[in-house]
Design a protein around this motif. Sequence first.
Motif: not given
Lengths: 303, 303, 303, 303, 303, 303
Positions: C16-17, C19-21, C27
């Motif tokens: 999930i982390l 996915d924030y990129d 994001d």
Amino acid sequence: MQDIIGQDIKSITQDILADYDKKRHIDKLDVFNQPDTKVIYELIGELTRVAYPGYVKDPHYRIYDIRNNLSMVIEDIAFRLNKQIAIALRYGMKLDEETLDATRTEAQRITLAFLRQIPQIREFLATDVEALFDGDPAAESADEIIFAYPGLYAVTVFRFAHELYKLNVPVIPRIMTELAHSKTGIDINPGATIGKYFMIDHGTGIVIGETTEIGEHVKIYQGVTLGALSTSGGRKLFNKKRHPTIEDNVTIYSGASILGGDTVIGKGSVIGGNVFLTHSVPPETKVSVKNQELRYNMGSCDL
Amino acid sequence: MQDIIGQDIKSITQDILADYDKKRHIDKLDVFNQPDTKVIYELIGELTRVAYPGYVKDPHYRIYDIRNNLSMVIEDIAFRLNKQIAIALRYGMKLDEETLDATRTEAQRITLAFLRQIPQIREFLATDVEALFDGDPAAESADEIIFAYPGLYAVTVFRFAHELYKLNVPVIPRIMTELAHSKTGIDINPGATIGKYFMIDHGTGIVIGETTEIGEHVKIYQGVTLGALSTSGGRKLFNKKRHPTIEDNVTIYSGASILGGDTVIGKGSVIGGNVFLTHSVPPETKVSVKNQELRYNMGSCDL
Amino acid sequence: MQDIIGQDIKSITQDILADYDKKRHIDKLDVFNQPDTKVIYELIGELTRVAYPGYVKDPHYRIYDIRNNLSMVIEDIAFRLNKQIAIALRYGMKLDEETLDATRTEAQRITLAFLRQIPQIREFLATDVEALFDGDPAAESADEIIFAYPGLYAVTVFRFAHELYKLNVPVIPRIMTELAHSKTGIDINPGATIGKYFMIDHGTGIVIGETTEIGEHVKIYQGVTLGALSTSGGRKLFNKKRHPTIEDNVTIYSGASILGGDTVIGKGSVIGGNVFLTHSVPPETKVSVKNQELRYNMGSCDL
Amino acid sequence: MQDIIGQDIKSITQDILADYDKKRHIDKLDVFNQPDTKVIYELIGELTRVAYPGYVKDPHYRIYDIRNNLSMVIEDIAFRLNKQIAIALRYGMKLDEETLDATRTEAQRITLAFLRQIPQIREFLATDVEALFDGDPAAESADEIIFAYPGLYAVTVFRFAHELYKLNVPVIPRIMTELAHSKTGIDINPGATIGKYFMIDHGTGIVIGETTEIGEHVKIYQGVTLGALSTSGGRKLFNKKRHPTIEDNVTIYSGASILGGDTVIGKGSVIGGNVFLTHSVPPETKVSVKNQELRYNMGSCDL
Amino acid sequence: MQDIIGQDIKSITQDILADYDKKRHIDKLDVFNQPDTKVIYELIGELTRVAYPGYVKDPHYRIYDIRNNLSMVIEDIAFRLNKQIAIALRYGMKLDEETLDATRTEAQRITLAFLRQIPQIREFLATDVEALFDGDPAAESADEIIFAYPGLYAVTVFRFAHELYKLNVPVIPRIMTELAHSKTGIDINPGATIGKYFMIDHGTGIVIGETTEIGEHVKIYQGVTLGALSTSGGRKLFNKKRHPTIEDNVTIYSGASILGGDTVIGKGSVIGGNVFLTHSVPPETKVSVKNQELRYNMGSCDL
Amino acid sequence: MQDIIGQDIKSITQDILADYDKKRHIDKLDVFNQPDTKVIYELIGELTRVAYPGYVKDPHYRIYDIRNNLSMVIEDIAFRLNKQIAIALRYGMKLDEETLDATRTEAQRITLAFLRQIPQIREFLATDVEALFDGDPAAESADEIIFAYPGLYAVTVFRFAHELYKLNVPVIPRIMTELAHSKTGIDINPGATIGKYFMIDHGTGIVIGETTEIGEHVKIYQGVTLGALSTSGGRKLFNKKRHPTIEDNVTIYSGASILGGDTVIGKGSVIGGNVFLTHSVPPETKVSVKNQELRYNMGSCDL
């Protein structure tokens, strides 16, 4: 005097307690193992933070590194959702030790499966935000949409709830979407299937039924019903497709009703305001109410 | 700099305070003796627990014997409702000692009378749950209905509020139904009369006016208005029957409007979606919009 | 076993982390300087107390002299609103020291300008209360309206938000009206212009678009849309007049839709329930749906 | 299994409830009209803010003008203290209507009299702060003393409580000083008389009895007892002077005990650490433990 | 700049986390299954309500019938204490399923045994209240004692904790008495044995060791130590009688120390202030410090 | 009647407000920029969690990985401590922009320096826990010590506060140790220097002055004073060494007083209960009160 009333209260209380002996649904007295609506509501708040991390402050901790914070939130979701799912699975079952163990394992499996879907859910949500920003001339910025738009909120909650629905979690998905319904007036059944770039504007009064299928790039305005033709069949209709199919790139304006499990709105169609449709329309059709005949009085008579 | 602003704030504050001297309704400055919306909201929560004891956890105590718990909750309701009723009764009266005593006694009488009706109210609610479960193919279980259905919530609050309305309690019944309205989008005036087995589905946008009469086994969907023909008479219409009568076993589909105090929908009738009715229909009638003429364009023109 | 799951959670969290990129709107990871919805909500509560001082208790202090209390509340509004406005102004800007100073000064200017408008806003609200009391036969008293009517609540929040909108505050006005939307189902864009004596009854489902202009003594019922003809132009329509003009003394009954930036409803007109209008009507016109043809079946067939 | 335990709990509960029928002090079951310790504690907090306005933030409102804020706090004290005093006055009385009215009037009289003393109390507190700052080389600033010194806190609470004691308020003064005792370990009976410039350092273990009289510029260190010679007389000593008199400018070092109602420590005396005194000493006397003979062992034996 | 600091925080955090790898007691990272101090503190509050039902309001419910209320409170105690005891029993054990079951059963047994002792505990507490009232001339009423006296509070908590100590519950009894210690400065080890009519006055600084035995009608004043002769033996003294025995009707004045497991203070003895005793005294002995030689200086020299 | 009192309150309020014009320390009205005691208290709680991570639950999040959780807590400490330190540094300064910037930078420097010391502080705390466990035969386990022992709590808070004291932070270190003093009755000035393996048992009444120096493996019991010989010099003694030096492996039993800046208790010495020392003793000395002469009366005379 106090005592006389105390007496009254006591006898009234007895009567009410006696009323619980009637074995109706509402007389259930067991208070264990029901899902906790308040916790589910808080879980929605945490899932929303995971979805849009830069838009909601942590109420408890000031942070330098939001990734640490999100790790914590994800763990908290895992814990609490797992517990609620276990409760929901057991709900109504007879609780022997074996079932308890089985539901515990199953709840863990479901929780992990759900969490694994979060990047996938966020991929959809990213397209929903884009659709809203492109489609709404009143939006100042994408941020305003994430902060304030009820349509995005309802869709966000739906997308999480739908994932649980697909994992066969009882009761919780519906509690989730009803909480969004309560906040937004938008009632999306967690069973519906909704594609990317979904845009709801204003939204109040929208109803999207359980077996509705919606494609990509669909826009829906306030007061739209995607419903069943009739529910007079009651429980016999359980699990039947009762709600319409909306193909890609369809726009449905406010107040329109599209009913029936066999009704298909073809790709790229535009359904005008207040249109009442119980049959399919081919792709690229623009449907509008033809001639609402209006009466114009210039006099003083009441309507 | 701080000081300059402090100065500004001070002068602005003076202007706003001066604005309270204009003797409009909104300039009332007395802060005693108005009903406390927050307490009334909590009372609704407690009444809901009494109605459906197995579905809501006590937020304060863990329990073995829910009957003890319910006894406590009923006492708490008695205390706090009594106080709110006394306030509501006094509201706007001149407060001499005699009036104070009279309202205190009257508030106690009303509170006890209300509490005595709870088993009766629950008898109605039991039928409402049954109607929802039988009528909604999407409901997995009766439990889901009690946990999540806004229609049941609105009707539950209405049934309690209506009892207080019949006991001539001012203001409080309306505050109660407006709280339910806020949560559900369903606006039922506490003055309406509604029979057993009442089912609301989805519900957002429903309006049921003060003098509406509804029989048993009636189903109503989202966006339905049971309203007055016109309100241009304003306050002259106070206490007149302005809203329709719906007889037993009627179903009214979404978006339909039925208006007027003389309008009677006969038993067993079905009113279709978006129907706009200002006259009576005989029993067993099925009314639907005949031929909404639609325009179908296959081109690219805007609607 | 705990450990295996801990392992799963850890790897899911990593995913999930990661996915924030992806650099989408959703994001954004910065957690400073976004407006705080909770604070804005509390500010609405305080503004409501300033508007109707005799109707809401201070939750913190018991008082003899409400003017002292209101002074405090006004100071608190000044402080917190100032902070939120500064945040909203900076939002999305690059934060060099100069900009910070400029926005700080600007936020103060706006806050003071806003507070100076409060007596003016209250003058309008006083007329709104009067209009509701005169127009609703179900209202027992003006107090009941101030305590319970969602229409008044939505208009109150709108009038405050509109003032901030006029002062070019970003995001906050919309957050304010969306909070009212969530509570009432009434969606008034803060950009709309609304005259005195504005009355909304029931209200759920009302949508009033950003460029709508409404005169004095206008009444609107539930489900009314004052909207744009089409939004297919998307962001190109930004800042265009897209919504209708409603002149003085117009009444619009439930479910009516009036669309288009060039549509003008002339003074004193009455628009009937469910009317769908995309063109102007002259003053003193009564418009109603002419002949909704209904089908009456006495048989047993389904709708 | 749950049920077996439920059964056990039920029978245990019955036994405990039966235990309340024994008519001991501890079996009082009336729950009305006892003073509310929590409220009294909050009142101490508010009185402390009135005493040292620049040192404690309002937890509820951000402020520009602290005078508005203090006005509010004083009103709140008036309201809540009045209620607690009325309760304390009635406590244990038979509550006929006449008594109720009398205590209500009396409570108001006392509350006002108490509030009128606040400037006088603050005059004393100002000297106490000065004495602490002058006397404690460890104090960085007068601010540190007001923020952090338990001696000042205990004396502050005492001075307020003493005023209520003089106004014959039952129970509340003692609850107040015991709350300070709990926080600081300093036990000053509200009946004691204490002059200006009173300094307590460290303070834990200090006991100052009900009939103690203390002059001005007195310093007392931790563990000092100003007590009764013997309490073996029990309740027969009620209202007798049982505790010592300490004249102006006396310093009493840690662990000293001064006992007896006839014991007078003359002006300017210094009482050394651990001195045990049961008789008077003339002015300007320095009393110390003469020769505490100590045993010095250089070996390994245990003490 | 923000980023540089974020970087610093990150590296500092890494260092601190690395510090947890040293396997000291303080490096335990498991966060499950430790007793919850906050819950234990709340349990003390509830037990106090059960002990003195007429003296503490229910914070959650307004009540007519305190017996209903107490039933609820007892159930809540049962639930939460049971859980804390189970945690305490498991604490430090390896958690296989069998142990889990065994501790669950054992926790239930202990909880029930504890609750059964409540009437017995209250019998003791009733005598403690009586002793305080008879012995303290400053007490206005027995009520004042129950509301405000720290000595009674400490003894109340001790009596409950002692019962759990006798049932071999780990950790919790000590947490309970330390909470009372924190509030009152009175440190009674839960292992001590204390008879009826026990009176503590003022109390700050009292220490009563684990193996102390105290008879009936004993009075103890502030600063008294009933301790061990020496603790230089450390853990080798575990479970040895290290503290004195105090027989019936003994009074011990402030600051006295009585040390040693073999020291017995005979019945009816009176131990004077500051007496330091390490040997037994026969019954009916009055022990006082004989001749504390004091030095009296009338000059100006410093002590 | 209400009005008469309102009038009284108003005039009393005026008098109290007028009392703030006297320019004493206590009349400071500025409410910005004072350290927030409540926040400092919460910071102590968070520092305690960092010190003993396995012993305190996170009140907000359920966790799988305590390291994530601790990362968050450390960030939160950094943020909030930084703010409090900045406030404390500015306190009493004139606030021009330059000073503001300087204190902001300095606060950050201090905060980071403090956080870097945490592993070092924990190294000391680990030895304190060990010392307590080895030295107290009543301790069941090291866990019990960490959960419940006031001595450890006081030393923990002291060790953190001392680090801030060394970094020249004003006011905050003292607020921290006074909070521990309030909870435990143990008063350790943050300026004291204390070596590893420090053990406090029971603790109530202990006073350790600002310039005290304590070696390693020192044990101190309740009521011990490590103080100044006399404070009659007042502020002239500021920054002088006024308190004793205690070398390694010294034990000081309850009630002993050791006074004076030149007093050195040599290594390995044991100071007996109630010993009053104002001079140095060589290493390995055992000092006890030689012959406290006691009077034994067998008669009935009062003490």
